[in-house]
Write a protein that holds these residues in place. Structure first.
Motif, short mmCIF file in Angstrom:
data_model
loop_
_atom_site.label_atom_id
_atom_site.label_comp_id
_atom_site.label_asym_id
_atom_site.label_seq_id
_atom_site.Cartn_x
_atom_site.Cartn_y
_atom_site.Cartn_z
N ALA A 293 0.80 -1.23 0.00
CA ALA A 293 0.00 0.00 0.00
C ALA A 293 0.82 1.27 0.00
O ALA A 293 0.34 2.31 -0.47
CB ALA A 293 -0.93 0.01 1.23
N ALA A 294 2.08 1.21 0.51
CA ALA A 294 2.74 2.48 0.82
C ALA A 294 4.22 2.52 0.46
O ALA A 294 4.89 3.49 0.83
CB ALA A 294 2.57 2.78 2.32
N ALA A 295 4.74 1.53 -0.24
CA ALA A 295 6.16 1.59 -0.61
C ALA A 295 6.31 2.45 -1.85
O ALA A 295 6.51 3.65 -1.78
CB ALA A 295 6.71 0.18 -0.82
N LEU A 296 6.22 1.86 -3.02
CA LEU A 296 6.13 2.59 -4.28
C LEU A 296 5.23 1.81 -5.20
O LEU A 296 5.18 0.57 -5.15
CB LEU A 296 7.51 2.74 -4.95
CG LEU A 296 8.50 3.77 -4.41
CD1 LEU A 296 9.82 3.66 -5.18
CD2 LEU A 296 7.95 5.18 -4.50
N HIS A 297 4.51 2.51 -6.05
CA HIS A 297 3.73 1.89 -7.11
C HIS A 297 4.33 2.27 -8.46
O HIS A 297 5.33 3.00 -8.53
CB HIS A 297 2.26 2.31 -7.04
CG HIS A 297 1.52 1.70 -5.89
ND1 HIS A 297 0.20 2.01 -5.61
CD2 HIS A 297 1.90 0.81 -4.94
CE1 HIS A 297 -0.20 1.32 -4.55
NE2 HIS A 297 0.82 0.60 -4.12
N ALA A 298 3.72 1.79 -9.52
CA ALA A 298 4.27 2.07 -10.86
C ALA A 298 3.23 1.76 -11.92
O ALA A 298 2.19 1.17 -11.65
CB ALA A 298 5.52 1.22 -11.10
N ARG A 299 3.54 2.22 -13.15
CA ARG A 299 2.94 1.75 -14.40
C ARG A 299 1.60 2.38 -14.78
O ARG A 299 1.14 2.16 -15.90
CB ARG A 299 2.75 0.22 -14.39
CG ARG A 299 4.02 -0.59 -14.17
CD ARG A 299 4.08 -1.74 -15.12
NE ARG A 299 5.02 -2.78 -14.79
CZ ARG A 299 6.34 -2.71 -14.95
NH1 ARG A 299 6.87 -1.59 -15.42
NH2 ARG A 299 7.12 -3.72 -14.62
N GLU A 300 0.91 3.13 -13.94
CA GLU A 300 -0.45 3.56 -14.31
C GLU A 300 -0.39 4.63 -15.40
O GLU A 300 -0.06 5.79 -15.14
CB GLU A 300 -1.20 4.08 -13.09
CG GLU A 300 -2.66 4.35 -13.39
CD GLU A 300 -3.50 4.60 -12.16
OE1 GLU A 300 -4.73 4.69 -12.28
OE2 GLU A 300 -2.92 4.71 -11.06
N GLU A 301 -0.74 4.22 -16.62
CA GLU A 301 -0.63 5.11 -17.77
C GLU A 301 -1.77 4.85 -18.75
O GLU A 301 -2.28 3.73 -18.85
CB GLU A 301 0.71 4.88 -18.49
CG GLU A 301 1.92 5.32 -17.70
CD GLU A 301 3.15 4.48 -17.93
OE1 GLU A 301 4.25 4.98 -17.71
OE2 GLU A 301 3.00 3.29 -18.33
N GLU A 302 -2.14 5.89 -19.46
CA GLU A 302 -3.08 5.77 -20.57
C GLU A 302 -2.41 6.35 -21.81
O GLU A 302 -1.82 7.43 -21.76
CB GLU A 302 -4.37 6.53 -20.27
CG GLU A 302 -5.17 5.96 -19.11
CD GLU A 302 -6.43 6.76 -18.82
OE1 GLU A 302 -6.64 7.80 -19.49
OE2 GLU A 302 -7.18 6.36 -17.92
N VAL A 303 -2.48 5.62 -22.91
CA VAL A 303 -1.81 6.03 -24.14
C VAL A 303 -2.79 5.92 -25.31
O VAL A 303 -3.51 4.92 -25.43
CB VAL A 303 -0.56 5.17 -24.43
CG1 VAL A 303 0.16 5.67 -25.69
CG2 VAL A 303 0.38 5.18 -23.23
N THR A 304 -2.80 6.94 -26.14
CA THR A 304 -3.57 6.93 -27.38
C THR A 304 -2.60 7.13 -28.53
O THR A 304 -1.73 8.01 -28.46
CB THR A 304 -4.63 8.04 -27.40
OG1 THR A 304 -5.48 7.90 -26.27
CG2 THR A 304 -5.46 7.98 -28.67
N THR A 305 -2.72 6.31 -29.56
CA THR A 305 -1.87 6.48 -30.74
C THR A 305 -2.73 6.76 -31.97
O THR A 305 -3.87 6.29 -32.08
CB THR A 305 -1.01 5.23 -31.02
OG1 THR A 305 -1.86 4.11 -31.29
CG2 THR A 305 -0.10 4.92 -29.86
N ARG A 306 -2.15 7.52 -32.89
CA ARG A 306 -2.72 7.75 -34.21
C ARG A 306 -1.63 7.43 -35.21
O ARG A 306 -0.54 8.02 -35.18
CB ARG A 306 -3.19 9.19 -34.37
CG ARG A 306 -4.33 9.59 -33.45
CD ARG A 306 -4.67 11.07 -33.56
NE ARG A 306 -5.15 11.40 -34.91
CZ ARG A 306 -4.50 12.20 -35.76
NH1 ARG A 306 -3.32 12.72 -35.42
NH2 ARG A 306 -5.01 12.46 -36.95
#
Length: 791
Positions: A293-306
């Protein structure tokens, strides 16, 4: 030493490329390792942290009388107490579009996420500390929480950091001059969306530390599992107002890091301050729930490509928008991970016209940091875009990749963002992986069995492995990419080597010994590698990314080569020769070139070492006694490896259950120091990628409450969730690095995510469905098949 002057390759019979078993495994597998909890410290106090139950709340008061009254409790410290000894962390690199931010050692006024450490309890036993932490009463005033990217960018969103004008902490953009024109002349414009869920590192051993303050010497010894002992020491000393010679960092055996154990986090600083304040050792061991819960998180991303494409599927231009959720506080520059994704996103394809927009937002969630392959989403985005092009144009996905792939004839290739590919082989690994999987046979099987939801996924990875100083300079990020090494030969011929890396399961004690032995020309068994002690090792940048082989192994290899030159100069004098030409050192014995090849010449490394140390008057005139070498090596701005992952999956349409039927990896890791270790790293990284893509999710509710703080809720892949991995190798040495080394420890994560998700979507496409977000859990897959929201 200049990166432009790599050393020659070792002798053909040298130790590079030998599949030696890891020497450290004996102690680790028999329970003889020495981890943090095995270190004894008389009179040590135990620490426990009081953490916020609110996602966002003002801290009005901390009442600790009941806690202090418990037997064994020595002290309760809050943010104001810790701030007397620890300076705040200010991140303000000169990067356009990146706002400066500041973080106190412990929050004093506002808690910003569930798990934010508010107070520290110190007691004679761990049980007493934990019980007392439950007795500390904190008066909070709850505030509205921001728990998603959509909420963070809303016009009336509460601000996570009131010092910023909005929750957007960073924005950068880039476009090549011909981008708009390329889209104007395209036959089709194909759009695709991708979402990667928040994850965490979940190392086998959670975080912890043992801080020992010597009041007489005014010296702090910090026993801590850290991947980068010297940068950790520098940061710790700076925050505590100490000189670096007042701090020693000792890293014992470590049960995994994956990027979570690089910099000193707030708990480490609080424990160090408490040890100094109370003049007693302080030890802390994180619980699993705290870690999740409280160390470090990662990766939360949203990407759109054209993607602008021709009718035959050739890629004319690519534009992407990346939005990243960085959490509540910044331990790293907020744009760092997302910016690297944008820089390398075109991957193995000839994309001449390219543009990106990168936005990073703060939310009331656990802070983010690097996690093994922090650029992990990049390959899925690019490869998923190639699949979207194939679907739009009715083409085979493999053929679309072939038409766009960089080939040997294109090398060296400079990408639209200025990255240079020297010795990569993406088309070769693509063909090898497709053939190894039996791609054509699986396609025929799909056509012959239309009722089964079979899917094929391909993902070619260009993996950035070793970031040289020139990369950081160009990106405006303070820091260095160099690594330093020391190699010395004792009078007996024993070889001791050290560098700034620290292992957390990579097998460094074996592979780095092989690098030293290859450079010096001694037996691997004669080499001991000492890591993780800042008073022993020279200042280096530590273990992160996949820099261990190229930066650490390269520095040790070059130091060995330079020391060998001295050994051979001494040998030439002993043999009565005018120069060392025609001499070499192999397996610890001097050999000379003859018409038939190489033959023993007489002296051994041990004999020469004894002379160099104990009889220095016999050395060549002007030569200093002893055998030792210190060397620093700064790699090229960026070193790349590559691989292609290919998998076949089946989905049960009734339940959404996913089965991986076959999994093939074709990789080009340059010269492999130890093939066994490379295979293990590939297996581990691929397993981590599959686990993340299929199961893992650090989920939050709309109110910012953490929903996955135990392994009952945060699902990790088990052995029977994963397939057997079939590995193929296509080794292309890098001409700009020592011995052709590249690195490869993160590409498995990237390839697994892309191959798995592309395979799932290939199967779902037969029912007109698609998953735009991970993880590909049965529930999400089933919902997609029903035409329902993935959420």
């Amino acid at each position: 030493m200049s990166a432009a002057a790599p050393a020659p390759p070792p002798a053909p019979d040298g130790p590079l490329g030998r599949p030696l078993r890891r020497r450290e495994d004996r102690r680790l597998l028999t329970g003889a390792g020495r981890f943090l909890d095995d270190i004894e410290a008389p009179r040590a106090l135990h620490a426990a942290f009081v953490r916020s139950p609110h996602a966002h709340a003002r801290i009005l008061a901390v009442e600790a009388a009941a806690a202090r009254a418990l037997p064994g409790v020595v002290a309760v410290l809050d943010g104001a107490d810790i701030a007397r000894l620890v300076a705040p962390l200010r991140l303000a690199p000169p990067i356009e579009g990146l706002h400066p931010v500041e973080m106190p050692p412990l929050p004093r006024d506002v808690a910003r996420f569930v798990g934010d450490p508010v107070a520290l309890v110190l007691a004679e036993t761990r049980a007493a500390a934990e019980e007392a932490a439950e007795r500390v009463e904190v008066e909070y005033e709850p505030l509205p929480a921001v728990a998603s990217l959509a909420a963070a960018e809303a016009p009336d969103a509460p601000r996570v950091d009131p010092a910023l004008p909005s929750n957007r902490v960073s924005r950068q953009e880039f476009a090549t001059p011909g981008l708009a024109a390329a889209f104007a002349r395209a036959a089709r414009v194909v759009e695709a969306r991708f979402g990667q869920q928040r994850q965490t590192h979940a190392p086998m051993e959670p975080r912890g530390c043992l801080a020992v303050w010597d009041a007489g010497r005014e010296h702090l010894t910090m026993h801590v599992g850290t991947q980068a002992p010297h940068p950790y020491r520098s940061a710790l000393a700076a925050r505590l107002g100490l000189r670096e010679w007042q701090v020693t960092v000792v890293a014992p055996d470590m049960g995994g890091g994956f990027g979570q154990k690089i910099v000193p986090l707030r708990e480490d600083l609080a424990c160090a301050a408490a040890a100094r304040m109370l003049n007693r050792p302080v030890r802390w061991r994180e619980t699993r729930s705290e870690n999740l819960a409280a160390a470090l998180h990662a990766r939360e991303e949203e990407v759109t490509t054209r993607a602008a494409v021709a009718e035959d599927g050739r890629l004319l231009a690519l534009a992407c928008r990346i939005r990243s959720d960085f959490g509540a506080w910044c331990f790293f520059p907020a744009n760092y991970m997302a910016r690297v994704v944008a820089l390398i996103l075109p991957g193995p394809y000839r994309v001449r016209e390219y543009g990106y927009e990168v936005e990073v937002f703060l939310t009331n969630k656990c802070p983010s940091g690097p996690m093994r392959a922090p650029m992990a989403i990049a390959s899925w985005v690019m490869e998923g875009t190639m699949d979207a092009i194939a679907r739009e144009l009715g083409l085979d996905p493999l053929e679309v990749r072939r038409r766009n792939s960089i080939t040997d004839a294109d090398l060296p290739f400079t990408t639209a963002t200025g990255e240079r590919y020297d010795a990569v082989s993406p088309l070769a690994t693509l063909e090898a992986a497709a053939a190894g999987l039996g791609y054509d046979g699986w396609r025929a099987r799909q056509a012959a069995e239309p009722r089964r939801l079979l899917g094929l996924g391909l993902c070619t990875v260009i993996e950035s492995t070793t970031y040289g100083s020139a990369f950081y300079k160009a990106a405006g990020i303070p820091g260095s990419g160099h690594e330093a090494a020391v190699v010395r030969v004792e009078p007996s011929g024993a070889v001791i080597a050290s560098c700034g890396l620290m292992g957390s399961g990579q097998g460094y004690e074996t592979t780095l010994a092989q690098a030293v032995a290859a450079g010096l020309g001694c037996a691997v068994e004669e080499v001991a590698v000492q890591l993780g002690h800042t008073d022993i090792a020279p200042y280096g940048m530590g273990s992160r990314g996949a820099r261990g082989a190229t930066a650490g192994g390269g520095a040790l290899y070059l130091a060995g080569l330079r020391l060998k030159a001295k050994v051979l100069e001494i040998a030439a004098v002993l043999l009565g020769r005018n120069s060392a030409d025609g001499l070499d050192l192999r397996e610890g014995r001097v050999v000379q070139r003859t018409a038939e090849g190489w033959a023993p010449a007489g002296p051994t490394l041990a004999e020469i070492a004894r002379l160099a140390h104990l009889d220095p008057l016999r050395l060549p005139p002007g030569m200093e006694p002893g055998l030792h070498q210190v060397l620093a090596y700064d790699p090229p701005a960026m070193t790349y490896a590559n691989s292609t992952h290919a998998c076949a999956v089946e989905i049960d349409p009734e339940t959404g259950a996913l089965s991986v039927l076959r999994y093939v990896v074709a990789e080009d890791a340059g010269r492999r120091i130890n093939p066994l270790v490379v295979a293990g790293q590939t297996h581990g990284a691929t397993a981590m990628g599959l686990s993340g893509a299929m199961l893992e999710h650090s989920a939050y509710g709309a109110d910012g409450q953490m929903l996955a703080a135990t392994f009952m809720d945060y699902a990790l892949a088990r052995a029977d969730d994963l397939p057997a991995f079939e590995l193929l190798h296509h080794d292309t040495p890098n001409p700009r690095t020592p011995a052709g080394l590249k690195g490869m420890a993160e590409g498995g994560v990237m390839g697994a995510i892309g191959a798995l998700m592309n395979a799932v979507n290939d199967a779902l496409a037969r029912r007109g469905a698609r998953l735009e977000r991970q993880p590909a859990t049965p529930a999400r897959i089933w919902a997609a098949l029903q035409g329902r929201s993935e959420a």
